[in-house]
Enzyme design. Structure first.
Site, PDB file in Angstrom:
ATOM      1  N   GLY A 143       0.898  13.313 -29.330  1.00  0.00           N
ATOM      2  CA  GLY A 143       0.772  14.764 -29.226  1.00  0.00           C
ATOM      3  C   GLY A 143       0.635  15.366 -30.610  1.00  0.00           C
ATOM      4  O   GLY A 143       0.351  14.661 -31.583  1.00  0.00           O
ATOM      5  N   GLY A 144       0.848  16.661 -30.713  1.00  0.00           N
ATOM      6  CA  GLY A 144       0.670  17.347 -31.997  1.00  0.00           C
ATOM      7  C   GLY A 144       1.880  17.247 -32.918  1.00  0.00           C
ATOM      8  O   GLY A 144       1.820  17.700 -34.061  1.00  0.00           O
TER       9      GLY A 144
ATOM     10  N   VAL B  55      -6.936  -5.843  -6.685  1.00  0.00           N
ATOM     11  CA  VAL B  55      -6.365  -5.398  -7.960  1.00  0.00           C
ATOM     12  C   VAL B  55      -4.838  -5.397  -7.919  1.00  0.00           C
ATOM     13  O   VAL B  55      -4.240  -4.968  -6.933  1.00  0.00           O
ATOM     14  CB  VAL B  55      -6.889  -3.978  -8.311  1.00  0.00           C
ATOM     15  CG1 VAL B  55      -6.114  -3.372  -9.463  1.00  0.00           C
ATOM     16  CG2 VAL B  55      -8.373  -4.036  -8.665  1.00  0.00           C
TER      17      VAL B  55
ATOM     18  N   GLU C 184      -1.269  -4.524 -10.577  1.00  0.00           N
ATOM     19  CA  GLU C 184      -0.813  -3.604 -11.638  1.00  0.00           C
ATOM     20  C   GLU C 184      -1.556  -3.742 -12.974  1.00  0.00           C
ATOM     21  O   GLU C 184      -2.164  -2.802 -13.467  1.00  0.00           O
ATOM     22  CB  GLU C 184       0.690  -3.841 -11.854  1.00  0.00           C
ATOM     23  CG  GLU C 184       1.296  -3.152 -13.063  1.00  0.00           C
ATOM     24  CD  GLU C 184       1.364  -1.657 -12.918  1.00  0.00           C
ATOM     25  OE1 GLU C 184       1.801  -1.185 -11.868  1.00  0.00           O
ATOM     26  OE2 GLU C 184       0.972  -0.946 -13.862  1.00  0.00           O
TER      27      GLU C 184
ATOM     28  N   ASP D 244       0.661   0.657 -10.156  1.00  0.00           N
ATOM     29  CA  ASP D 244       1.165   0.565  -8.786  1.00  0.00           C
ATOM     30  C   ASP D 244       1.956   1.817  -8.403  1.00  0.00           C
ATOM     31  O   ASP D 244       1.542   2.600  -7.563  1.00  0.00           O
ATOM     32  CB  ASP D 244       2.073  -0.663  -8.642  1.00  0.00           C
ATOM     33  CG  ASP D 244       1.284  -1.948  -8.469  1.00  0.00           C
ATOM     34  OD1 ASP D 244       0.093  -1.865  -8.125  1.00  0.00           O
ATOM     35  OD2 ASP D 244       1.846  -3.025  -8.678  1.00  0.00           O
TER      36      ASP D 244
ATOM     37  N   ALA E 231      -6.588  -5.140   0.776  1.00  0.00           N
ATOM     38  CA  ALA E 231      -7.796  -5.396   0.005  1.00  0.00           C
ATOM     39  C   ALA E 231      -8.957  -4.640   0.663  1.00  0.00           C
ATOM     40  O   ALA E 231      -8.925  -4.385   1.879  1.00  0.00           O
ATOM     41  CB  ALA E 231      -8.069  -6.899  -0.018  1.00  0.00           C
TER      42      ALA E 231
ATOM     43  N   GLN F 196       3.573  -3.145  -3.923  1.00  0.00           N
ATOM     44  CA  GLN F 196       4.277  -2.052  -4.600  1.00  0.00           C
ATOM     45  C   GLN F 196       3.654  -0.668  -4.464  1.00  0.00           C
ATOM     46  O   GLN F 196       4.345   0.318  -4.224  1.00  0.00           O
ATOM     47  CB  GLN F 196       4.425  -2.380  -6.100  1.00  0.00           C
ATOM     48  CG  GLN F 196       5.226  -1.344  -6.842  1.00  0.00           C
ATOM     49  CD  GLN F 196       5.386  -1.589  -8.334  1.00  0.00           C
ATOM     50  OE1 GLN F 196       5.743  -0.689  -9.058  1.00  0.00           O
ATOM     51  NE2 GLN F 196       5.129  -2.788  -8.813  1.00  0.00           N
TER      52      GLN F 196
HETATM   53  C1  LIG Z   1      -2.634  -6.349  -3.341  1.00  0.00           C
HETATM   54  C2  LIG Z   1      -3.759  -7.246  -2.880  1.00  0.00           C
HETATM   55  C3  LIG Z   1      -4.464  -7.859  -4.105  1.00  0.00           C
HETATM   56  C4  LIG Z   1      -3.121  -8.366  -2.030  1.00  0.00           C
HETATM   57  O1  LIG Z   1      -4.117  -9.152  -1.448  1.00  0.00           O
HETATM   58  P1  LIG Z   1      -3.772 -10.166  -0.259  1.00  0.00           P
HETATM   59  O2  LIG Z   1      -2.381 -10.668  -0.399  1.00  0.00           O
HETATM   60  O3  LIG Z   1      -4.830 -11.199  -0.223  1.00  0.00           O
HETATM   61  O4  LIG Z   1      -3.718  -9.256   1.051  1.00  0.00           O
HETATM   62  P2  LIG Z   1      -4.892  -8.419   1.773  1.00  0.00           P
HETATM   63  O5  LIG Z   1      -4.717  -6.998   1.495  1.00  0.00           O
HETATM   64  O6  LIG Z   1      -6.222  -9.025   1.472  1.00  0.00           O
HETATM   65  O7  LIG Z   1      -4.561  -8.636   3.317  1.00  0.00           O
HETATM   66  C5  LIG Z   1      -4.453  -9.944   3.822  1.00  0.00           C
HETATM   67  C6  LIG Z   1      -4.850 -10.082   5.268  1.00  0.00           C
HETATM   68  O8  LIG Z   1      -3.692  -9.815   6.054  1.00  0.00           O
HETATM   69  C7  LIG Z   1      -4.100  -9.188   7.231  1.00  0.00           C
HETATM   70  N1  LIG Z   1      -2.956  -8.489   7.830  1.00  0.00           N
HETATM   71  C8  LIG Z   1      -2.170  -7.559   7.238  1.00  0.00           C
HETATM   72  N2  LIG Z   1      -1.237  -7.143   8.107  1.00  0.00           N
HETATM   73  C9  LIG Z   1      -1.419  -7.821   9.251  1.00  0.00           C
HETATM   74  C10 LIG Z   1      -0.760  -7.829  10.496  1.00  0.00           C
HETATM   75  N3  LIG Z   1       0.286  -7.053  10.736  1.00  0.00           N
HETATM   76  N4  LIG Z   1      -1.231  -8.672  11.443  1.00  0.00           N
HETATM   77  C11 LIG Z   1      -2.274  -9.476  11.214  1.00  0.00           C
HETATM   78  N5  LIG Z   1      -2.944  -9.503  10.057  1.00  0.00           N
HETATM   79  C12 LIG Z   1      -2.514  -8.688   9.078  1.00  0.00           C
HETATM   80  C13 LIG Z   1      -5.194  -8.279   6.776  1.00  0.00           C
HETATM   81  O9  LIG Z   1      -5.951  -7.857   7.869  1.00  0.00           O
HETATM   82  C14 LIG Z   1      -5.953  -9.182   5.819  1.00  0.00           C
HETATM   83  O10 LIG Z   1      -6.804 -10.028   6.574  1.00  0.00           O
HETATM   84  P3  LIG Z   1      -8.342 -10.330   6.201  1.00  0.00           P
HETATM   85  O11 LIG Z   1      -8.357 -10.777   4.778  1.00  0.00           O
HETATM   86  O12 LIG Z   1      -8.706 -11.416   7.171  1.00  0.00           O
HETATM   87  O13 LIG Z   1      -9.126  -9.091   6.399  1.00  0.00           O
HETATM   88  C15 LIG Z   1      -4.778  -6.452  -2.032  1.00  0.00           C
HETATM   89  O14 LIG Z   1      -4.147  -6.019  -0.859  1.00  0.00           O
HETATM   90  C16 LIG Z   1      -5.371  -5.242  -2.724  1.00  0.00           C
HETATM   91  O15 LIG Z   1      -6.227  -5.357  -3.604  1.00  0.00           O
HETATM   92  N6  LIG Z   1      -4.931  -4.037  -2.349  1.00  0.00           N
HETATM   93  C17 LIG Z   1      -5.463  -2.785  -2.848  1.00  0.00           C
HETATM   94  C18 LIG Z   1      -4.953  -2.488  -4.232  1.00  0.00           C
HETATM   95  C19 LIG Z   1      -3.465  -2.487  -4.328  1.00  0.00           C
HETATM   96  O16 LIG Z   1      -2.762  -1.782  -3.642  1.00  0.00           O
HETATM   97  N7  LIG Z   1      -2.977  -3.282  -5.288  1.00  0.00           N
HETATM   98  C20 LIG Z   1      -1.620  -3.193  -5.742  1.00  0.00           C
HETATM   99  C21 LIG Z   1      -0.682  -3.921  -4.949  1.00  0.00           C
HETATM  100  S1  LIG Z   1       0.897  -3.511  -5.600  1.00  0.00           S
END
Ligand SMILES: CC(C)(COP(=O)(O)OP(=O)(O)OC[C@H]1O[C@@H](n2cnc3c(N)ncnc32)[C@H](O)[C@@H]1OP(=O)(O)O)[C@@H](O)C(=O)NCCC(=O)NCCS
Length: 415
Positions: free
Chosen positions: A247-248, A137, A139, A168, A98, A17
């Site tokens: 607020g006030g 992280v 939302e 988000d 992440a 998101q």
């Molecule tokens: C949201 C979140 C928790 C989701 O985590 P997740 O589903 O495990 O996804 P990740 O961001 O860790 O990415 C997963 C993997 O996909 C891989 N990937 C993504 N796009 C890719 C693509 N096109 N081709 C190949 N690999 C891809 C990434 O390289 C990552 O691999 P790695 O773990 O081996 O380095 C995490 O992305 C995060 O903390 N983001 C930052 C904060 C944030 O925006 N949070 C709010 C989300 S609304």
């Protein structure tokens, strides 16, 4: 008519998101947003909270309007080369993986700089540098870590998260502002830069008034506009203030006619000081306008609970819309508690493009929230979200790949 961000190309490496909110706004302002998704799977939200089998979810469609979708396996060596070509062609890379994921893919800030020194690299992360910087992280984690949950809810209950996605979507908004600011600075410097919006910071920014109150509490031990005053106790940290206004000008949520059966038959009522005499007239307590116990804001503070109870005796005789109409005649600030059903059906929101009906090839018609920011010279036309990989061939051709090369890369699983 042209668009504000015409000519700006965004490599949209976002998912879920926060990041997609940001790039959707940039697309609405006219940027060409190329969403890079994992080959075969795509943004995880395409399949989350589905209401129709095998069709992109509303979660996805409502966050990815006006974008193009290409699928690239960025861990495949040939896929990496395609991503490099995109980095060279785009102005901004936006990502919310992440922590460390982009580096692990081989796209460090230094490498991106080598490929395109003008590139702006914009990231959403859960936390900024510090003890939690490596944490994933979502939302509600941000709402809790940013001070929203500890200050939301009622004093005698647990912390509460809010329905507004301040972690988000709120952080996506912050990031979008950082990106356009960096684009503006680049017109002077010619250089790209990194833009970071941490979700904890974004939520805290929206909770600014609560840090204000923390310091007031430490200095005076009491906050007279909070419902804890004068009978309850204040502790060391800002307490939850129920529906107090923050607020006030004291306010509270009051029952309206029909509250027994309708969970949203309520109105937010603000006892704004300049219209106090009018409030007294409307609710039939004319004597309060001159009574020294009620006539001034300071005199009213210890009596707010009783005052709101008296006003509620009046609001309960009216529907929220009737009350709104009467109170607005006297410039008394108030607002009906609107349900999502009422908002979805509100004609004025349709007219301004804040609620939009969109057609989608596999889903059919659905409602979405349009661009809440209206530019007079850059109107927004909301276009449906792309299907997974819908624009892969088109974008590859723009990058200079021939049909034969595209088909070879597809066979190799790179796209
Ligand atoms: C949201 C979140 C928790 C989701 O985590 P997740 O589903 O495990 O996804 P990740 O961001 O860790 O990415 C997963 C993997 O996909 C891989 N990937 C993504 N796009 C890719 C693509 N096109 N081709 C190949 N690999 C891809 C990434 O390289 C990552 O691999 P790695 O773990 O081996 O380095 C995490 O992305 C995060 O903390 N983001 C930052 C904060 C944030 O925006 N949070 C709010 C989300 S609304």
């Amino acid at each position: 008519m042209g668009k504000a961000l015409d000519g700006v190309r965004i490599l949209d490496f976002t998912h879920v998101q926060s990041g997609p909110t940001c790039t959707q706004l940039l697309a609405w302002f006219g940027a060409d947003v190329i969403k890079v998704e994992r080959a075969g799977a795509g943004d995880i939200t395409r399949e989350q909270l589905r209401d129709i089998p095998d069709v992109d979810s509303l979660y996805f469609t409502m966050l990815n309007h006006n974008k193009r979708s290409v699928t690239i396996d960025t861990k495949n060596p040939e896929g990496k080369q395609v991503l490099e070509a995109l980095i060279q062609k785009c102005d901004v890379l936006v990502e919310n993986f992440a922590p460390g994921a982009l580096d692990r893919m081989g796209f460090t800030w230094e490498r991106i700089q080598e490929l395109n020194p003008r590139m702006i690299v914009a990231s959403v992360k859960g936390f900024g540098p510090g003890p939690y910087e490596d944490c994933k992280v979502y939302e509600n984690v941000a709402q809790c870590a940013g001070g929203a949950a500890s200050t939301t809810g009622f004093d005698d209950g647990p912390p509460v998260v809010t329905g507004a996605q301040i972690g988000d979507s709120g952080t996506g908004l912050h990031l979008a502002l950082g990106i356009v600011t960096a684009l503006y600075q680049r017109t002077q410097t010619g250089r790209g830069q990194r833009v970071l919006a941490a979700m904890q910071d974004g939520v805290l920014n929206l909770c600014r008034v609560k840090l204000r109150d923390q310091q007031r509490l430490e200095r005076t031990g009491v906050m007279k506009e909070y419902p804890q005053y004068p009978n309850g106790k204040f502790g060391e940290a800002v307490p939850r203030a129920g529906n107090a206004s923050g607020g006030g000008q004291p306010g509270w949520i009051l029952k309206c006619k029909g509250w027994e059966t309708d969970p949203n038959a309520y109105i937010y009522f603000i006892t704004q000081a300049p219209v106090w005499a009018k409030i007294c007239n409307v609710i039939g307590k004319e004597e309060w306008a001159t009574d020294p116990d009620y006539a001034t804001p300071a005199a009213r503070l210890p009596r707010l609970k009783d005052i709101f109870a008296e006003i509620e005796r009046w609001t309960m005789t009216k529907t929220k819309f009737e009350a709104m109409q009467i109170l607005n005649k006297y410039d008394i600030p108030c607002g009906p508690i609107l349900s999502m059903k009422e908002i979805a059906e509100e004609p004025s929101l349709r007219q301004t493009g804040t609620i939009v009906e969109v057609d989608h090839p596999t889903r059919g018609k659905y409602l979405t929230v349009g661009n809440p920011i209206k530019l007079s010279d850059s109107p927004t036309e909301v276009k449906r979200s792309p299907l997974l990989g819908e624009h892969t061939d088109e974008v590859m051709a723009e990058l200079g790949y021939s049909p034969e090369q595209i088909s070879a890369l597809r066979t190799a699983g790179a796209i």
